[in-house]
Design a protein around this motif. Sequence first.
Motif, short mmCIF file in Angstrom:
data_model
loop_
_atom_site.label_atom_id
_atom_site.label_comp_id
_atom_site.label_asym_id
_atom_site.label_seq_id
_atom_site.Cartn_x
_atom_site.Cartn_y
_atom_site.Cartn_z
N SER A 1 33.33 44.34 35.34
CA SER A 1 34.76 44.12 35.56
C SER A 1 35.09 42.67 35.88
O SER A 1 36.27 42.29 35.92
N GLU B 1 42.56 35.70 40.30
CA GLU B 1 43.54 36.52 41.01
C GLU B 1 43.06 36.88 42.41
O GLU B 1 43.83 36.86 43.38
N ARG C 1 39.65 35.43 34.93
CA ARG C 1 41.05 35.72 35.28
C ARG C 1 41.13 36.58 36.53
O ARG C 1 41.88 36.28 37.46
N LYS C 2 40.31 37.65 36.57
CA LYS C 2 40.35 38.53 37.73
C LYS C 2 39.81 37.85 38.98
O LYS C 2 40.30 38.09 40.09
N SER D 1 35.81 38.93 35.51
CA SER D 1 36.25 37.92 34.54
C SER D 1 36.81 36.74 35.32
O SER D 1 37.13 36.86 36.51
N ARG E 1 33.54 46.14 42.50
CA ARG E 1 34.06 46.68 41.23
C ARG E 1 33.04 46.68 40.09
O ARG E 1 33.34 47.20 39.02
#
Length: 237
Positions: A35, A43, A39-40, A37, A31
């Motif tokens: 992109s 996840e 947080r990502k 982070s 990605r």
Amino acid sequence: MTSPGKPATAPRTPLSRERVLRAAVDFADERGIASLSMRKLGEALGVEAMSLYNHVASRGDLLDGMIDLVFSEIGLPSGEAGWKTAMRQRAVSARQVLSRHRWAIGLMESRSSPGPATLRHHDAVIGNLRQAGFPVALAAHAFSVLDSYIYGFALQEASLPSGTGEETADLARMIMARFTSGGYPHLAELTLEHVLQPGYDYGDEFEFGLDLILDGLERARDMAQSLPASARHRTNR
């Protein structure tokens, strides 16, 4: 013991720094680094972002670790091969690694806290050059020009339209169709007689330029070795 009729739950693989860094590299490969982070990444790993901080101190530490992983994939120059062969193999390996991790090109030498794989890589390159008779200053020059070429080529290659050789040829034909008759004759000549030839691959330019650099470095080393000891000392400062 699992209750009758209730499927067993597979144990979750525990987090580790290695797993976090590898997941971050995979995320950036797919990605892009912009992109990424916490947080990502959390996840993607199926955990809360805060739990990542048990393994990486900050986003900067995360990037340091990711770059160190990339460096660990580049083949170290072998002391068994001649220095030109070793430097050539190392450069080809670096380009291949950067083609897999294009987000890393602009970050390879920017980190202020290099990891062990990064330091081991740099030390091996310098050591190979020194053992081949490069004075310290010339080894530094050689390291700089080789890395500038490798990173520069990788950056240029990453910016080109991706695709097969036939897709590259189609793009060249489309661009040429906009040429006025007789306009840009040298560009047209290069396109017709080189780019549109069967089997053309821009990546082949890499090893041509690399060999020119290595031949030039060999001449510079031989010249340095032919100098009197006093002159070599002055050159080496």
